[in-house]
Design an enzyme around this catalytic site. Structure first.
Site, PDB file in Angstrom:
ATOM      1  N   CYS C 129       0.890  -1.164   0.000  1.00  0.00           N
ATOM      2  CA  CYS C 129       0.000   0.000   0.000  1.00  0.00           C
ATOM      3  C   CYS C 129       0.921   1.205   0.000  1.00  0.00           C
ATOM      4  O   CYS C 129       1.516   1.532   1.026  1.00  0.00           O
ATOM      5  CB  CYS C 129      -0.900   0.006   1.231  1.00  0.00           C
ATOM      6  SG  CYS C 129      -1.868   1.519   1.381  1.00  0.00           S
ATOM      7  N   CYS C 132      -0.688   4.381   2.202  1.00  0.00           N
ATOM      8  CA  CYS C 132      -0.800   4.312   3.666  1.00  0.00           C
ATOM      9  C   CYS C 132      -0.336   2.936   4.123  1.00  0.00           C
ATOM     10  O   CYS C 132       0.841   2.627   4.000  1.00  0.00           O
ATOM     11  CB  CYS C 132      -2.197   4.695   4.165  1.00  0.00           C
ATOM     12  SG  CYS C 132      -3.607   3.991   3.303  1.00  0.00           S
ATOM     13  N   SER C 133      -1.233   2.104   4.624  1.00  0.00           N
ATOM     14  CA  SER C 133      -0.768   0.829   5.162  1.00  0.00           C
ATOM     15  C   SER C 133      -1.847  -0.236   5.055  1.00  0.00           C
ATOM     16  O   SER C 133      -1.924  -1.120   5.902  1.00  0.00           O
ATOM     17  CB  SER C 133      -0.345   1.010   6.621  1.00  0.00           C
ATOM     18  OG  SER C 133      -1.415   1.615   7.334  1.00  0.00           O
ATOM     19  N   CYS C 134      -2.695  -0.153   4.025  1.00  0.00           N
ATOM     20  CA  CYS C 134      -3.795  -1.113   3.863  1.00  0.00           C
ATOM     21  C   CYS C 134      -3.252  -2.539   3.832  1.00  0.00           C
ATOM     22  O   CYS C 134      -2.263  -2.817   3.156  1.00  0.00           O
ATOM     23  CB  CYS C 134      -4.556  -0.823   2.579  1.00  0.00           C
ATOM     24  SG  CYS C 134      -5.277   0.824   2.543  1.00  0.00           S
TER      25      CYS C 134
END
Lengths: 105, 92, 224
Positions: C129, C132-134
């Site tokens: 991702c 962000c940090s999905c």
């Protein structure tokens, strides 16, 4: 337009794969977020946007969950769910509680 | 504007302020739609407390060599992103 | 939404921390209590306190959510892959709809749709991702720090082979790589190719070689 979170393709060093166990407070940040989103008080995109708005310094100086809780607090303030002085008082209460617990044998 | 599976597309080259979900590294780049990721609420509205109608989000495949002129790997290597239709234009 | 704040003394007992004088109403938690309380830790306590006080959630909600966070692990994802290796019909359903297929096994994959991307003998998949940090946390548990790091997010879309090599994964020439960047409300899960040497293995044996990194695409299952 600087978008500090938008890092795809930027130069960067080796990937640090040191393991990290989540601290209790980090899990609590996670729980707060999930509950606020689950209750439709926040959307995930509002959280993302609020993190992005923390600015470049936040990315360099704060840890992942420090950014998240700061963004969650900012979003709660923005939505009028809490006020700065309520938060301030609750922070002092938490500090006092911690000091008391630490002083107990 | 009609996009469907197989449509060659170009990602709009623009640089607005605010929250959106189109990374810099694909803006202005050409790819091909390989599927529908779903119809989803617009992240750009959700981020500011709005909602609006659901938008088609397409899975778009890009060749690495079109993204990075100096790409060193296999020329067949690809990247797939999920992009809102309003960031895409069909190319001929 | 407006909630009156009474401004008076309120209950602190919801998370086991009380103001009970010296009664010490909570079990001692040396890891927490001996560590300095940073401002962000205090802010976290404050937020947890206020959302309960304002009726936005209950202490039980917080407790249950923390339990859920602790319970999530890559075991769920590993099991889905092992079952898919054993059962071609299940595999087809998994590739069609991960959340529904997980439900068949009694696994809650969460409300966000997850898409399985299947490796083939000549194509390897890896997920990231970049914005962000999905991460498919319902099936994989909390994400490793490196997945959220700038280095991984910045580089894996541009030099996947170099990044995978740092992880000890050297893909052969002729193997194509497809990187999946989770930019919208879809999460990804890699289904690796079943390695040879696993013929006749049970689901548990197979699941044991499908590590978290295999499900992200930064490792391949290894037959010891």
């Amino acid at each position: 337009m600087q978008r500090i979170h938008d890092v795809g393709g930027l130069p960067a060093g080796p990937v640090d794969r040191s393991p990290h166990d989540y601290a209790p407070w980090e899990k609590k940040v996670d729980a707060i977020m999930r509950l606020m989103i689950g209750a439709n008080l926040f959307t995930l995109d509002e959280m993302r946007r609020t993190i992005e708005e923390l600015g470049p310094g936040a990315y360099e100086e704060l840890s992942y969950y420090q950014r998240w809780i700061q963004a969650a607090a900012n979003l709660a303030l923005e939505k009028g769910l809490v006020t700065p002085s309520e938060l301030g008082q609750a922070i002092e209460t938490a500090k006092a509680r911690h000091a008391e617990a630490a002083s107990c044998p | 504007m009609s996009v469907s599976v197989g449509t060659p597309v170009r990602v709009l080259q623009m640089d607005p302020p605010g929250h959106h979900r189109t990374p810099r590294f694909v803006r202005g780049k050409e790819g091909v739609v390989i599927g529908l990721a779903g119809r989803m609420p617009d992240a750009e509205r959700l981020a500011y407390g709005g909602r609006g109608p659901d938008q088609p989000v397409w899975r778009v495949r890009f060749r690495q060599t079109t993204l990075w002129p100096d790409y060193a790997g296999d020329p067949r290597d690809t990247v797939v992103l999920d992009l809102y239709e309003h960031w895409l234009e069909p190319r001929r | 939404m407006t909630h009156a704040h009474d401004g008076h003394e309120h209950e602190h007992g919801h998370d086991g921390h009380g103001h009970g004088g010296h009664a010490h109403p909570h079990p001692r938690q040396p890891d927490i209590e001996d560590a300095p309380l940073t401002w962000h830790m205090a802010l976290t306590e404050a937020m947890a306190e206020l959302i309960v006080q304002k009726g936005l959630c209950t202490p039980a909600d917080i407790h249950r959510t923390l339990e859920k966070i602790d319970a999530a692990s890559p075991a769920a994802g590993s099991r889905l892959v092992a079952r898919a290796w054993l059962d071609p019909d299940f595999r087809a359903r998994l590739l069609q709809d991960v959340n529904a297929a997980a439900g068949e096994l009694g696994i809650d994959a969460g409300g966000i749709p997850i898409r399985a991307v299947a490796d083939t003998p000549d194509r390897h998949n890896v997920i990231v991702c970049t914005l962000c940090s999905c991460y498919p946390r319902f099936l994989l548990g909390g994400s490793p720090d490196w997945y959220k790091s700038k280095a991984y997010r910045a580089r894996v879309v541009r030099e996947p082979r170099a990044v995978l090599a740092e992880f000890g994964l050297h893909l052969p020439d002729g193997m194509q790589i497809e990187v999946h960047d989770s930019t919208a409300e879809l999460r990804y899960l890699v289904v690796p190719v079943r390695p040879s040497g696993t013929e006749g293995w049970s689901e548990d044996q197979l699941a044991a070689i499908v590590t978290r990194d295999c499900l992200i695409g930064t490792a391949l299952p290894v037959v010891a």
